[in-house]
Design a protein around this motif. Structure first.
Motif, PDB file in Angstrom:
ATOM      1  N   LEU A   1      -8.689  -9.115  -2.416  1.00 12.01           N
ATOM      2  CA  LEU A   1      -9.961  -9.359  -1.718  1.00 12.01           C
ATOM      3  C   LEU A   1     -10.504  -8.032  -1.199  1.00 12.01           C
ATOM      4  O   LEU A   1      -9.852  -7.370  -0.393  1.00 12.01           O
ATOM      5  N   PRO A   2     -11.680  -7.610  -1.651  1.00 13.80           N
ATOM      6  CA  PRO A   2     -12.199  -6.286  -1.288  1.00 13.80           C
ATOM      7  C   PRO A   2     -12.323  -6.032   0.205  1.00 13.80           C
ATOM      8  O   PRO A   2     -12.187  -4.896   0.653  1.00 13.80           O
TER       9      PRO A   2
ATOM     10  N   GLU B   1     -14.384  -9.237 -10.208  1.00 14.03           N
ATOM     11  CA  GLU B   1     -13.170  -8.532 -10.619  1.00 14.03           C
ATOM     12  C   GLU B   1     -12.187  -9.550 -11.195  1.00 14.03           C
ATOM     13  O   GLU B   1     -11.904 -10.569 -10.554  1.00 14.03           O
ATOM     14  N   PRO B   2     -11.631  -9.293 -12.388  1.00 12.09           N
ATOM     15  CA  PRO B   2     -10.677 -10.239 -12.990  1.00 12.09           C
ATOM     16  C   PRO B   2      -9.406 -10.339 -12.150  1.00 12.09           C
ATOM     17  O   PRO B   2      -8.805  -9.321 -11.786  1.00 12.09           O
TER      18      PRO B   2
ATOM     19  N   HIS C   1     -18.610 -11.430   1.394  1.00 11.56           N
ATOM     20  CA  HIS C   1     -17.926 -12.724   1.356  1.00 11.56           C
ATOM     21  C   HIS C   1     -17.345 -12.904  -0.036  1.00 11.56           C
ATOM     22  O   HIS C   1     -18.072 -12.831  -1.037  1.00 11.56           O
ATOM     23  N   SER C   2     -16.030 -13.084  -0.091  1.00  7.37           N
ATOM     24  CA  SER C   2     -15.344 -13.200  -1.384  1.00  7.37           C
ATOM     25  C   SER C   2     -14.876 -14.628  -1.629  1.00  7.37           C
ATOM     26  O   SER C   2     -14.490 -15.351  -0.695  1.00  7.37           O
ATOM     27  N   GLN C   3     -14.903 -15.001  -2.900  1.00  5.18           N
ATOM     28  CA  GLN C   3     -14.364 -16.283  -3.352  1.00  5.18           C
ATOM     29  C   GLN C   3     -13.369 -15.994  -4.470  1.00  5.18           C
ATOM     30  O   GLN C   3     -13.757 -15.551  -5.559  1.00  5.18           O
TER      31      GLN C   3
ATOM     32  N   VAL D   1     -12.373 -12.748  -8.811  1.00  4.13           N
ATOM     33  CA  VAL D   1     -12.821 -12.727  -7.421  1.00  4.13           C
ATOM     34  C   VAL D   1     -14.299 -12.370  -7.441  1.00  4.13           C
ATOM     35  O   VAL D   1     -14.688 -11.319  -7.964  1.00  4.13           O
ATOM     36  N   ARG D   2     -15.106 -13.263  -6.905  1.00  5.66           N
ATOM     37  CA  ARG D   2     -16.549 -13.040  -6.818  1.00  5.66           C
ATOM     38  C   ARG D   2     -16.876 -12.650  -5.386  1.00  5.66           C
ATOM     39  O   ARG D   2     -16.537 -13.382  -4.451  1.00  5.66           O
ATOM     40  N   THR D   3     -17.521 -11.510  -5.197  1.00  8.87           N
ATOM     41  CA  THR D   3     -17.850 -11.038  -3.854  1.00  8.87           C
ATOM     42  C   THR D   3     -19.342 -10.758  -3.756  1.00  8.87           C
ATOM     43  O   THR D   3     -19.893 -10.029  -4.578  1.00  8.87           O
TER      44      THR D   3
END
Length: 253
Positions: free
Chosen positions: A165-166, A153-154, A109-111, A133-135
């Motif tokens: 988004l991964p 990831e910056p 889940h990415s934000q 992006v925080r996943t």
């Protein structure tokens, strides 16, 4: 006046002694809480605290609606951390599990546009509050949770690219090295700092372990060929399920 041990610790010590002596075999169900409380001359709340302590230590496990059991050792796999993990294509975790004969999958889940906290900013060499992006990932083997991680990831690197988004886009499900390569970034260094820790309640919930269980937290950061950090993650590995080995190449003379 001498120190008097709290009742729940005294009970926990004796239960530990009885389990170690083999009074109950692995997988055996213990007598009911009421029966044990009567045996020790304490209230059921004291007995519950004693059992909770032994659950945290990994000697017992509680099963909802069934009671408390002597915990069986679980299968412990070896996780080999090496540069070769990144050269097999796809997800390194998936490749690891395939080699062990298990099916590896993951949920994520990415934000996007998440401000970097101070410690993450230091690791990425960016300013605190810069957008990332925080996943969060939950890795599964044969549908059982075995590993969790949180990756940053910056957005200055990926924000205007198809891989922002991964879990989406043309490189969905690929590892960081492959994803970054697709936008012209070559990762040539990874730094990992392993630290032993105890599971928080949130980590225990994700991994299906008990609060306070031993875990290994691996602080991993990927760097590109110019020495710029492009991703950092905290990987949580439950000690009861994995031992971690590091493979290092040795150059010939």
């Amino acid at each position: 006046m001498g120190f008097e041990q709290p009742p729940h610790l005294r009970v926990a010590d004796d239960l530990r002694r009885r389990i170690t002596a083999g009074e109950w075999a692995l997988g055996d169900k213990l007598p009911s809480r009421a029966q044990l409380a009567e045996h020790y001359g304490v209230g059921t709340n004291v007995l519950q605290k004693a059992q909770e302590r032994l659950i945290i230590e990994g000697l017992l496990e509680g099963r909802a609606g069934s009671g408390t059991f002597v915990r069986k050792p679980r299968e412990r796999r070896r996780m080999v951390r090496s540069r070769h993990r990144e050269q097999r294509g796809g997800s390194p975790f998936g490749a690891d599990l395939t080699e062990l004969g298990h099916t590896g999958t993951w949920e994520s889940h990415s934000q996007a546009r998440t401000p970097a906290p101070d410690h993450i900013a230091r690791r990425l060499g960016i300013a605190p509050g810069d957008l990332c992006v925080r996943t969060s990932y939950e890795f599964l083997a044969d549908n059982q949770p075995v590993q969790a991680s949180v990756s940053w990831e910056p957005m200055a690197i990926t924000g205007e690219t198809p891989i922002v988004l991964p879990e989406m886009g043309p490189m969905a499900g690929k590892g960081v090295v492959e994803r970054m390569r697709s936008i012209g970034i070559t990762i040539d260094t990874v730094v990992e700092v392993p630290r032993p820790s105890r599971a928080t309640q949130a980590q225990a919930n994700v991994l299906g372990i008990s609060l306070g269980d031993l875990v290994l937290v691996i602080e991993r950061t990927y760097y590109d060929s110019e020495g710029r950090a492009v991703e950092t993650a905290d990987i949580v590995v439950p000690d009861v399920r994995w031992e971690v080995a590091y493979e290092c190449g040795v150059s010939g003379s």
